[in-house]
Design an enzyme around this catalytic site. Structure first.
Site, PDB file in Angstrom:
ATOM      1  N   HIS A 126       0.859  -1.196   0.000  1.00 45.17           N
ATOM      2  CA  HIS A 126       0.000   0.000   0.000  1.00 45.17           C
ATOM      3  C   HIS A 126       0.888   1.235   0.000  1.00 45.17           C
ATOM      4  CE1 HIS A 126      -3.667  -2.298   0.873  1.00 45.17           C
ATOM      5  NE2 HIS A 126      -2.996  -2.963   1.810  1.00 45.17           N
TER       6      HIS A 126
ATOM      7  N   ASP B 171      -1.327   8.731  -1.453  1.00 44.02           N
ATOM      8  CA  ASP B 171      -1.240   9.870  -2.376  1.00 44.02           C
ATOM      9  C   ASP B 171      -2.056  10.993  -1.758  1.00 44.02           C
ATOM     10  OD1 ASP B 171      -1.881  11.774  -4.311  1.00 44.02           O
ATOM     11  OD2 ASP B 171      -2.535  10.334  -5.830  1.00 44.02           O
TER      12      ASP B 171
ATOM     13  N   HIS C 261      -3.567  14.559  -2.123  1.00 44.81           N
ATOM     14  CA  HIS C 261      -3.851  15.612  -3.097  1.00 44.81           C
ATOM     15  C   HIS C 261      -3.355  16.973  -2.612  1.00 44.81           C
ATOM     16  CE1 HIS C 261      -7.342  13.296  -5.308  1.00 44.81           C
ATOM     17  NE2 HIS C 261      -6.206  12.616  -5.262  1.00 44.81           N
TER      18      HIS C 261
ATOM     19  N   HIS D  96      -5.491   9.124  -0.667  1.00 44.28           N
ATOM     20  CA  HIS D  96      -5.934   7.764  -0.973  1.00 44.28           C
ATOM     21  C   HIS D  96      -4.751   6.876  -1.289  1.00 44.28           C
ATOM     22  CE1 HIS D  96      -5.477   8.147  -5.444  1.00 44.28           C
ATOM     23  NE2 HIS D  96      -5.745   9.416  -5.217  1.00 44.28           N
ATOM     24  N   CYS D  97      -4.994   5.597  -1.298  1.00 42.87           N
ATOM     25  CA  CYS D  97      -3.965   4.637  -1.668  1.00 42.87           C
ATOM     26  C   CYS D  97      -3.899   4.591  -3.194  1.00 42.87           C
ATOM     27  CB  CYS D  97      -4.321   3.259  -1.108  1.00 42.87           C
ATOM     28  SG  CYS D  97      -3.023   2.030  -1.336  1.00 42.87           S
TER      29      CYS D  97
ATOM     30  N   HIS E 229      -8.157  -0.456  -4.591  1.00 45.48           N
ATOM     31  CA  HIS E 229      -7.861  -0.086  -3.208  1.00 45.48           C
ATOM     32  C   HIS E 229      -8.744   1.071  -2.749  1.00 45.48           C
ATOM     33  CE1 HIS E 229      -3.836  -2.239  -2.310  1.00 45.48           C
ATOM     34  NE2 HIS E 229      -4.433  -2.849  -3.320  1.00 45.48           N
TER      35      HIS E 229
ATOM     36  N   MET F  15      -9.883   2.761   0.910  1.00 43.14           N
ATOM     37  CA  MET F  15      -8.648   3.487   1.251  1.00 43.14           C
ATOM     38  C   MET F  15      -8.656   4.929   0.761  1.00 43.14           C
ATOM     39  SD  MET F  15      -5.605   0.704   1.025  1.00 43.14           S
ATOM     40  CE  MET F  15      -4.565   1.555   2.199  1.00 43.14           C
TER      41      MET F  15
ATOM     42  N   HIS G  42     -26.821  17.119   0.331  1.00 46.06           N
ATOM     43  CA  HIS G  42     -27.974  17.986   0.580  1.00 46.06           C
ATOM     44  C   HIS G  42     -28.429  17.731   2.016  1.00 46.06           C
ATOM     45  CE1 HIS G  42     -31.893  19.935  -0.337  1.00 46.06           C
ATOM     46  NE2 HIS G  42     -32.362  19.043   0.509  1.00 46.06           N
TER      47      HIS G  42
ATOM     48  N   GLU H 122     -28.534  24.975  -1.746  1.00 46.08           N
ATOM     49  CA  GLU H 122     -29.476  23.900  -1.403  1.00 46.08           C
ATOM     50  C   GLU H 122     -28.785  22.533  -1.493  1.00 46.08           C
ATOM     51  OE1 GLU H 122     -31.480  24.463  -5.757  1.00 46.08           O
ATOM     52  OE2 GLU H 122     -32.554  23.151  -4.389  1.00 46.08           O
ATOM     53  N   THR H 123     -27.977  22.381  -2.512  1.00 50.02           N
ATOM     54  CA  THR H 123     -27.249  21.137  -2.767  1.00 50.02           C
ATOM     55  C   THR H 123     -25.893  21.550  -3.305  1.00 50.02           C
ATOM     56  OG1 THR H 123     -29.284  19.952  -3.312  1.00 50.02           O
ATOM     57  CG2 THR H 123     -27.247  19.000  -4.143  1.00 50.02           C
TER      58      THR H 123
ATOM     59  N   HIS I 127     -28.055  13.680  -2.826  1.00 52.99           N
ATOM     60  CA  HIS I 127     -29.379  13.943  -3.404  1.00 52.99           C
ATOM     61  C   HIS I 127     -29.597  13.291  -4.770  1.00 52.99           C
ATOM     62  CE1 HIS I 127     -33.233  15.913  -3.976  1.00 52.99           C
ATOM     63  NE2 HIS I 127     -33.167  16.368  -2.746  1.00 52.99           N
TER      64      HIS I 127
END
Lengths: 367, 297
Positions: free
Chosen positions: A118, A121, A123, A158-159, A169, A174, A279, A303-304, A330
């Site tokens: 494993h 990463d 971001h 994340h992996c 993964h 992950m 939402h 709203e969303t 939603h």
């Protein structure tokens, strides 16, 4: 001085780097060494470890430790067993909070009981595939990565081991989020400071569980056994489960999130693989950083809101009315049939001015 | 084409583990095998305190269901829930739609059936037996279930007329507190044992359809009924707790449920009114007994 060599090596054999002795960094190593250090104990989502919203000191090195845990979990109310891969034992992995300019120093441990290599990463990090090229470890190994938090916002981690392993993964659990706060805290569109009373971290998972010939979900003895069938379902792009925090109902009932009228919540929502649209039924997003990046002014009164697959967003809301609130994806089919529903329980005084049942249900009058 | 139809028929028969004779090869009238009469239990005329189903409003706010003292005439009820195999006979006869239940060799109750499916089975079963069989009303279900009757688990009454959220939050917490781990796998009939009336499996993991419609009732200040709006597109199910489901719903999880974990499975059993001749005889005996008692006073 070592930049070129690093670049060449990175391009040539990223995986080999993990096995090499750590390369001496640039001249600022001494400066980093002189920074204060803080050790943070991570907590399982939806909760977030204690943190300052406005930094009261200068940059520091924030130390985190995360074991990677492969384990079998139950992901719905039918008792469907799932071969999960997790950061720190939870889906999503825990949320880390630092401030811009801080250094994140992560000790990543691949438990000896695991079966697969494993990595991680970020971001939020710059270079080396977000750290993925420097963190690939086998069961029984650990690695320490440091990166500088140069951009503010909520960022997925994340992996990302290699090739077909990457999506598998990630949809096995992950992923997680790191939040990099501005040193002077969050601000609204006018640049005025905004604060929250509580932060919750909701990680949305899409699972792809194979079915047998009778249509029942299959269970597997090991991750490896599940791989081929799971990949086929994944390639159909239609998840069998879309859930918050690793299981249908994980944030409902006794685990519903509790607040009071007048309290302000920051809801961080991540989806490492697939688009989603949170939402709050009966509520709003007062300030929403849809893309999750605090250098941009927040959108107001949403709203969303849209969370792009592979990102995390943040919504700030002050509860004005008591009751049971459903927080959903939603796409309501995914919310109700596939599991993407959480609940907030909000106590306080009812405000008739905001809403009132003027007339109770009854027969239609006949004139 | 014919071969395919034949294969389908054989496949269905095999799946239901039916003896070939029942499929009607001999041209006999179809229907339940008459040598295999489903055991019933006689429920004598009874009087019980019965919480009315539906929703109730008093003074514009939700109120607790009124409890009525009700007389229930005598009837016969199936000792066990209708089985998957029995239901399969109706399916094989073309009178019922297949249930949404996994085929099994075990003697399990039929599950994955809607109110409409249950009604269709009752019509078919009545015709085949030359008797009138029907779904029980909710009050008959209560009489048959006796000590296992669940009814409404929690008060629907408003805790604070000025703040509806108090009730919503209380109900939510009450439901969360009684939430059990899901156990949807249908158990062999008899698994949950008999109640004091000898009726098996009531209150297990199969909720039972009734013929009683959902209703919203407005109560007057003195508690009397002011108005009732029936919605017969939704029927009452009785089980561990009361549930209300749209007539076409076959999966308890997808329908609305008053409280607690939604019904794990939807099934049914049928009742039959007492034969009029026997009823007359019983009434005569009762009358004779009463007058005999009166004589002794």
């Amino acid at each position: 001085m070592f930049t070129r060599r690093q670049a060449l090596l990175g391009a040539a054999a990223a995986a080999m780097l993990a096995a090499m002795p750590p390369l001496a960094a640039a001249a600022n190593e001494a400066e980093v060494a002189a920074l204060p250090r803080e050790k943070v104990t991570l907590v399982a989502p939806p909760f977030v470890h204690a943190h300052e919203q406005v930094a009261t000191s200068g940059p520091k090195v924030v130390e985190f430790t995360m074991p990677i845990v492969e384990k079998k979990v139950v992901i719905d109310d039918e008792g469907t067993e799932f071969q999960a891969m997790t950061f720190n034992g939870s889906m999503p992995g825990p949320m880390m909070v630092v401030h811009e300019g801080d250094y994140v120093e992560l000790t990543l441990i691949n438990l000896e009981t695991n079966s697969m290599p494993h990595n991680i990463d970020f971001h939020a990090a710059t270079g080396a595939l977000g750290g993925g090229a420097l963190t690939l470890i086998n069961p029984g190994e650990q690695v320490k990565l440091r990166f500088k938090a140069t951009r503010t916002g909520t960022f997925v981690y994340h992996c990302a081991p290699e090739g077909a392993m990457i999506p598998w993964h990630v949809v096995s659990g992950m992923s997680g989020t790191i939040m990099v706060l501005p040193r002077d805290g969050l601000k609204n569109e006018k640049g005025e400071p905004v604060r929250y009373d509580q932060a919750f971290y909701i990680g949305e998972n899409d699972f792809y569980v194979p079915r047998d010939e009778d249509g029942n979900f299959k269970t597997y003895e090991s991750h490896g056994d599940s791989y081929a069938d799971t990949l086929e379902v994944m390639k159909g792009l239609i998840p069998t489960h879309v859930v918050f925090n690793g299981a249908k109902g994980a944030l409902t009932g006794d685990n519903a999130m509790k607040l009071k009228v007048g309290e302000t919540v920051l809801i961080v929502h991540s989806q490492a693989n697939r688009d989603t649209r949170p939402h709050l039924i009966g509520g709003h997003g007062d300030y929403v950083w849809e893309e999750g990046k605090f250098a941009n002014p927040p959108a107001k009164d949403l709203e969303t809101w849209f969370i792009r697959g592979g990102s995390a967003g943040a919504a700030l809301y002050t509860f004005l009315q008591p009751g049971v609130y459903a927080y959903v994806n939603h796409n309501l089919i995914e919310a109700v049939e596939l599991g993407a529903t959480a609940h907030f329980l909000v106590e306080g005084e009812w405000d008739d001015d905001l809403m009132k049942q003027v007339e109770a249900p009854g027969p239609i009058p006949v004139n | 084409m014919h071969l395919h139809l034949y294969e389908a028929a054989v496949g269905a028969a095999a799946a239901l583990a039916l003896p070939a004779a029942i499929i009607g090869i001999s041209g006999e009238p179809r229907g339940p095998s008459l040598h295999e009469v489903r055991p019933t239990v006689a429920i004598v005329e009874t009087v019980l305190d019965y919480p009315l189903p539906g929703e109730f409003l008093a003074g514009g706010t939700p109120a607790a269901a009124p409890v009525e003292n009700r007389a229930v005439p005598a009837f016969h009820v199936m000792k066990q829930q209708v089985s998957l195999a029995d239901y399969g006979l109706c399916v094989a006869d073309g009178a019922c739609d297949p249930a949404d239940a996994a085929p099994t060799g075990a003697d399990v109750p039929v599950t994955g059936v809607s109110f409409l499916d249950a009604e269709a089975y009752a019509r078919w079963y009545s015709k085949a037996r030359g008797q009138t069989w029907r779904l029980p009303s909710a009050v008959e279900a209560a009489a048959a279930a006796a000590e296992r009757f669940g009814g409404e688990s929690f008060s629907a009454a408003a805790d604070d007329a000025a703040n509806p959220s108090v009730r919503w939050l209380r109900r939510y917490r009450e439901e969360a507190a009684v939430k059990r781990p899901a156990d949807p796998e249908p158990k062999p009939r008899g698994h949950y044992g008999p109640n004091t009336r000898g009726i098996e499996d009531f209150g297990g993991n199969v909720w039972e359809w009734t013929s009683t419609c959902y209703a919203r009732t407005t109560l007057a200040a003195d508690g009397s009924i002011e108005s009732v709006t029936d919605n017969c597109g939704v029927h009452v199910l009785e089980g561990r707790h009361r549930a209300y489901m749209s007539n076409f719903v076959r999966d308890g999880k997808s329908g609305g449920c008053a409280v607690g974990t939604p019904p794990e499975n939807l099934g049914f059993r049928l009742v039959r009114d007492e034969d009029s001749m026997i009823a007359r005889a019983r009434n005569w005996l009762r009358g004779a007994f009463r007058s005999a008692m009166a004589d002794t006073v």
